[in-house]
Design a protein around this motif. Structure first.
Motif, mmCIF file in Angstrom:
data_model
loop_
_atom_site.group_PDB
_atom_site.id
_atom_site.type_symbol
_atom_site.label_atom_id
_atom_site.label_comp_id
_atom_site.label_asym_id
_atom_site.label_seq_id
_atom_site.Cartn_x
_atom_site.Cartn_y
_atom_site.Cartn_z
ATOM 1 N N THR A 75 -60.646 72.020 123.452
ATOM 2 C CA THR A 75 -61.186 72.639 121.637
ATOM 3 C C THR A 75 -61.087 71.860 120.694
ATOM 4 O O THR A 75 -60.977 72.402 119.604
ATOM 5 N N ARG A 76 -61.267 70.370 121.204
ATOM 6 C CA ARG A 76 -61.164 68.968 119.881
ATOM 7 C C ARG A 76 -62.229 69.211 118.818
ATOM 8 O O ARG A 76 -61.980 68.609 117.612
ATOM 9 N N ASN A 77 -63.384 70.536 118.946
ATOM 10 C CA ASN A 77 -64.727 70.035 118.320
ATOM 11 C C ASN A 77 -64.149 71.699 117.450
ATOM 12 O O ASN A 77 -65.202 71.785 116.590
ATOM 13 N N LEU A 78 -63.267 72.674 117.822
ATOM 14 C CA LEU A 78 -62.697 73.893 117.435
ATOM 15 C C LEU A 78 -61.615 73.921 115.837
ATOM 16 O O LEU A 78 -61.012 73.030 115.968
ATOM 17 N N ASP A 79 -62.559 74.371 114.826
ATOM 18 C CA ASP A 79 -61.288 74.773 113.542
ATOM 19 C C ASP A 79 -60.094 75.527 114.304
ATOM 20 O O ASP A 79 -59.999 76.217 115.131
ATOM 21 N N ALA A 127 -48.614 70.008 115.083
ATOM 22 C CA ALA A 127 -49.639 69.374 114.470
ATOM 23 C C ALA A 127 -49.962 70.475 113.006
ATOM 24 O O ALA A 127 -50.576 70.227 112.054
ATOM 25 N N LEU A 128 -49.898 71.891 113.596
ATOM 26 C CA LEU A 128 -50.315 72.806 112.343
ATOM 27 C C LEU A 128 -49.828 72.845 110.875
ATOM 28 O O LEU A 128 -50.085 72.800 109.878
ATOM 29 N N ALA A 129 -48.367 72.586 111.052
ATOM 30 C CA ALA A 129 -47.412 72.834 109.711
ATOM 31 C C ALA A 129 -47.680 71.152 109.118
ATOM 32 O O ALA A 129 -48.087 71.484 108.251
ATOM 33 N N LEU A 130 -47.920 69.989 110.251
ATOM 34 C CA LEU A 130 -48.398 69.224 109.291
ATOM 35 C C LEU A 130 -49.787 69.242 108.320
ATOM 36 O O LEU A 130 -49.484 68.465 107.389
ATOM 37 N N MET A 194 -58.897 74.973 108.455
ATOM 38 C CA MET A 194 -58.367 73.579 109.683
ATOM 39 C C MET A 194 -58.892 73.058 110.339
ATOM 40 O O MET A 194 -58.904 72.887 111.468
ATOM 41 N N PRO A 195 -60.750 71.800 110.117
ATOM 42 C CA PRO A 195 -61.320 71.608 111.087
ATOM 43 C C PRO A 195 -60.351 70.300 111.874
ATOM 44 O O PRO A 195 -59.455 70.031 110.828
ATOM 45 N N PRO A 196 -61.083 70.116 113.007
ATOM 46 C CA PRO A 196 -60.311 69.308 113.508
ATOM 47 C C PRO A 196 -60.154 67.405 112.899
ATOM 48 O O PRO A 196 -61.442 67.944 112.366
ATOM 49 N N GLN A 197 -59.507 67.121 112.678
ATOM 50 C CA GLN A 197 -59.306 65.398 111.875
ATOM 51 C C GLN A 197 -59.517 64.704 113.361
ATOM 52 O O GLN A 197 -59.778 63.569 112.858
ATOM 53 N N GLU A 335 -51.362 66.950 118.160
ATOM 54 C CA GLU A 335 -51.387 67.985 118.621
ATOM 55 C C GLU A 335 -51.508 67.500 120.110
ATOM 56 O O GLU A 335 -51.072 68.171 121.627
ATOM 57 N N SER A 336 -52.007 65.974 120.836
ATOM 58 C CA SER A 336 -51.323 65.633 121.522
ATOM 59 C C SER A 336 -49.979 65.234 122.353
ATOM 60 O O SER A 336 -49.746 66.121 123.276
ATOM 61 N N ALA A 337 -49.337 64.730 121.059
ATOM 62 C CA ALA A 337 -47.951 64.844 121.199
ATOM 63 C C ALA A 337 -47.470 66.088 121.800
ATOM 64 O O ALA A 337 -46.280 66.325 122.560
#
Length: 399
Positions: A75-79, A127-130, A194-197, A335-337
């Motif tokens: 889902t790396r391109n998904l909001d 990652a979302l909290a960040l 939250m667009p993917p960074q 996210e990966s971590a």
């Protein structure tokens, strides 16, 4: 990375989104844990053995592990807002499938979907909290999010068991469906875009595993969660010994642990903000000491009460601590971590449950408690000397 990622988010308090996430976690954790409370009725209703019905728990654990490692990549391109809402929708569908399931195969399908939602969400939580709050407020945000899980841990089993006796096990999953719908309805207006960074791929895991700091953190996660699971997977044997198998007392002691864990979770944000390393070291060392104290204490349920309470408080700090570590030590690939963290936790559970079964059969409850003390002592030493993410400046007004 320290501020919300869209203009709309800036117009509302980011804490609204954090609390919406917490409600989603409560719903998700409830869905995940319900079968434990109503496993026997499910087996009877589907005309299968309890052991066969128990494979539903295995199915969700396996799919959670796979999802934790793949969701960020697929889902790396998904909001991230759309992704989080999609995972909540998946909860709704999974609960509906469970409520309507005509056979065990259908139940397993529902549990696989639950596992995907569990693994997907927990891999992204840090990652979302960040993304939602300033860096200094991340421990507080994570404490709120994990608080939802703790509430579910307290309520899911007793409520599921109680409702199962009144409205049946299918009715319990209809109730869980309703809770998931409520969570979705609150998340819809609360979560910002939250667009993917980052563009995660499977190679990202290789990059992370080449970092000594990441390996040290993952080893710490393995030790702390494995050490706790080594004991808690067989806590019923200890409680049977302490209470002479009185079910009411056992339920009360488990509820006590859940409440204590909630206290530890919700109060740990301030401590992790000040010094995550010290907090995690002390929590792990405390559990090691309590495991040894529990050996004589387990002879009577009254002496178990204070030990179990402080154990719950100490362990409640650990999940928040490791998610805080991700936001500080691996912020560039959070996210990966997070996916690696969830996978390692699941692996720790599998290894600890297997080894614990061998130990409890050979050495009884005392062997389990000694083993737990050794593992958690090793965890404390490991964290103190090898796991040292930088602590951000403290904002006293935020914790």
């Amino acid at each position: 990375m320290s501020t919300p990622s869209s203009p709309a988010a800036k117009e509302r308090s980011p804490w609204v989104a954090v609390w919406a996430m917490s409600l989603g976690v409560a719903s998700l954790s409830t869905t995940e844990n319900l079968p434990v409370a109503i496993l026997t009725p499910i087996a009877e209703g589907l005309n299968v053995t309890t052991g066969m019905a128990g494979q539903a728990l295995t199915a969700s654990a396996i799919s959670a592990t796979v999802a934790a490692l793949t969701v960020a990549v697929l889902t790396r391109n998904l909001d991230r807002r759309i992704l989080l809402l999609s995972l909540t929708v998946l909860q709704v569908i999974a609960n509906l499938i469970m409520a309507l399931a005509p056979n065990l195969a259908t139940v397993l399908v529902g549990r696989v979907l639950v596992g995907i939602a569990v693994g997907g969400f927990w891999s992204m939580s840090a990652a979302l909290a960040l993304r939602l709050v300033p860096t200094v407020d991340v421990p507080k945000a994570l404490a709120i999010v994990f608080g939802g899980s703790s509430v579910a841990g307290i309520a899911a089993a007793p409520l599921g068991s109680l409702l199962g006796g009144v409205i049946g096990w299918r009715g319990v999953f209809w109730a869980a469906t309703a809770l998931s719908v409520v969570a979705l309805s609150i998340q819809l207006p609360s979560l910002p875009s939250m667009p993917p960074q980052t563009r995660a791929n499977l190679g990202t895991f290789v990059v992370l595993l080449r970092r000594p700091a990441v390996l040290a953190g993952l080893a710490g996660i393995m030790l702390t969660f494995g050490g706790h699971r080594f004991f808690f997977g067989y806590v019923r044997a200890m409680l049977d010994q302490a209470t002479n198998s009185r079910v009411g007392l056992i339920s009360g002691l488990l509820l006590l642990f859940g409440v204590a864990s909630f206290i530890g979770t919700t109060r740990s944000g301030r401590l992790h903000s000040r010094n995550m390393n010290r907090t995690m070291t002390v929590a792990s060392a405390t559990i090691a000491v309590l495991a040894l104290v529990m050996i004589p204490a387990s002879q009577h349920w009254l002496s178990v009460i204070p030990v179990l309470f402080f154990w719950g408080v100490a362990f409640g700090m650990i999940p928040v601590g490791w998610s805080t570590w991700i936001t500080r030590a691996v912020a560039d690939h959070a996210e990966s971590a997070g996916g690696l963290q969830v996978a390692i936790i699941q692996l720790a559970f599998i290894v600890a449950s297997g080894l614990g079964g061998v130990v409890v059969d050979r050495s009884g409850v005392s062997g389990i408690l000694v083993g737990t003390a050794v593992i958690m002592a090793l965890a404390a030493v490991h964290i103190h000397f090898l796991v040292r993410p930088a602590n951000p400046p403290l904002n006293p007004d935020s914790v």
